[in-house]
Design an enzyme around this catalytic site. Structure first.
Site, mmCIF file in Angstrom:
data_model
loop_
_atom_site.group_PDB
_atom_site.id
_atom_site.type_symbol
_atom_site.label_atom_id
_atom_site.label_comp_id
_atom_site.label_asym_id
_atom_site.label_seq_id
_atom_site.Cartn_x
_atom_site.Cartn_y
_atom_site.Cartn_z
ATOM 1 N N ILE A 32 0.825 -1.218 0.000
ATOM 2 C CA ILE A 32 0.000 0.000 0.000
ATOM 3 C C ILE A 32 0.859 1.267 0.000
ATOM 4 O O ILE A 32 0.418 2.320 -0.473
ATOM 5 C CB ILE A 32 -0.982 -0.035 1.197
ATOM 6 C CG1 ILE A 32 -2.207 0.829 0.957
ATOM 7 C CG2 ILE A 32 -0.305 0.326 2.499
ATOM 8 C CD1 ILE A 32 -3.330 0.599 1.960
ATOM 9 N N HIS A 101 5.818 -12.194 5.822
ATOM 10 C CA HIS A 101 5.662 -11.768 4.433
ATOM 11 C C HIS A 101 7.017 -11.414 3.865
ATOM 12 O O HIS A 101 7.934 -11.027 4.581
ATOM 13 C CB HIS A 101 4.713 -10.567 4.317
ATOM 14 C CG HIS A 101 5.118 -9.408 5.175
ATOM 15 N ND1 HIS A 101 4.868 -9.365 6.530
ATOM 16 C CD2 HIS A 101 5.778 -8.266 4.890
ATOM 17 C CE1 HIS A 101 5.353 -8.233 7.029
ATOM 18 N NE2 HIS A 101 5.911 -7.553 6.051
HETATM 19 P P1 5GP Z 1 6.893 -4.855 7.403
HETATM 20 O O1 5GP Z 1 7.542 -3.635 7.942
HETATM 21 O O2 5GP Z 1 5.986 -5.509 8.428
HETATM 22 O O3 5GP Z 1 7.872 -5.828 6.804
HETATM 23 O O4 5GP Z 1 6.021 -4.373 6.191
HETATM 24 C C1 5GP Z 1 4.641 -4.305 6.204
HETATM 25 C C2 5GP Z 1 4.241 -3.712 4.863
HETATM 26 O O5 5GP Z 1 2.851 -3.883 4.715
HETATM 27 C C3 5GP Z 1 4.531 -2.209 4.750
HETATM 28 O O6 5GP Z 1 5.398 -1.984 3.651
HETATM 29 C C4 5GP Z 1 3.154 -1.595 4.563
HETATM 30 O O7 5GP Z 1 3.165 -0.529 3.646
HETATM 31 C C5 5GP Z 1 2.321 -2.766 4.062
HETATM 32 N N1 5GP Z 1 0.921 -2.700 4.460
HETATM 33 C C6 5GP Z 1 0.427 -2.446 5.708
HETATM 34 N N2 5GP Z 1 -0.910 -2.491 5.707
HETATM 35 C C7 5GP Z 1 -1.278 -2.795 4.423
HETATM 36 C C8 5GP Z 1 -2.549 -2.978 3.803
HETATM 37 O O8 5GP Z 1 -3.614 -2.859 4.409
HETATM 38 N N3 5GP Z 1 -2.537 -3.274 2.471
HETATM 39 C C9 5GP Z 1 -1.380 -3.401 1.754
HETATM 40 N N4 5GP Z 1 -1.493 -3.700 0.459
HETATM 41 N N5 5GP Z 1 -0.173 -3.230 2.327
HETATM 42 C C10 5GP Z 1 -0.113 -2.938 3.642
#
Ligand code: 5GP
Ligand code: ZN
Length: 115
Positions: A32, A101
């Site tokens: 997102i 992820h």
């Molecule tokens: P992390 O820091 O946990 O590795 O990354 C989480 C990622 O998920 C971030 O880059 C953030 O922008 C993305 N993200 C968080 N909430 C959502 C959402 O509701 N939809 C999408 N498509 N991405 C999300």
């Protein structure tokens, strides 16, 4: 499945995303807040926190996530130009969403910095 987990909600289609790929085990959808022209998240459907939660039975799943990343990189046209695969784990790793992820990031030079 975890009730409050945003990625579980996306997997259950309670929260919209634009899925790029979906099968029995995995989903992939655009981040997102993209950090680059190509920024796709590859997510196992089973809720697991991060690599600390990955067991012996998940080895094939992780391999599948990596193979899918390469395939999506190819479809997005960055296979040759190059791309980065990132898995953030825990607080110091910068993990914001507590559901394992993999980030596929490409479409611009990312340099050599890790942090
Ligand atoms: P992390 O820091 O946990 O590795 O990354 C989480 C990622 O998920 C971030 O880059 C953030 O922008 C993305 N993200 C968080 N909430 C959502 C959402 O509701 N939809 C999408 N498509 N991405 C999300
Ligand atoms: Zn989850």
């Amino acid at each position: 499945m975890a009730d409050d987990c945003i990625f579980c909600k996306i997997i259950r289609k309670e929260v919209p995303s634009q899925p790029i790929y979906e099968d029995h085990d995995l989903v992939a959808f655009p981040d997102i807040h993209p950090a680059a022209p190509v920024h796709v998240l590859i997510v196992p459907k089973e809720h697991m926190l991060n690599l600390n939660d990955v067991g012996k039975n998940d080895v094939a799943l992780l391999g599948k996530m990596l193979r899918l990343s390469a395939r999506i990189a190819n479809e997005k046209g960055v296979a040759e130009s190059g791309y980065r695969i990132v898995i953030n784990n825990g607080n110091d790793g910068g993990q914001l969403v507590p559901h394992l992820h993999l980030h596929l990031i490409g479409g611009k030079p990312l340099g050599h910095k890790l942090g």
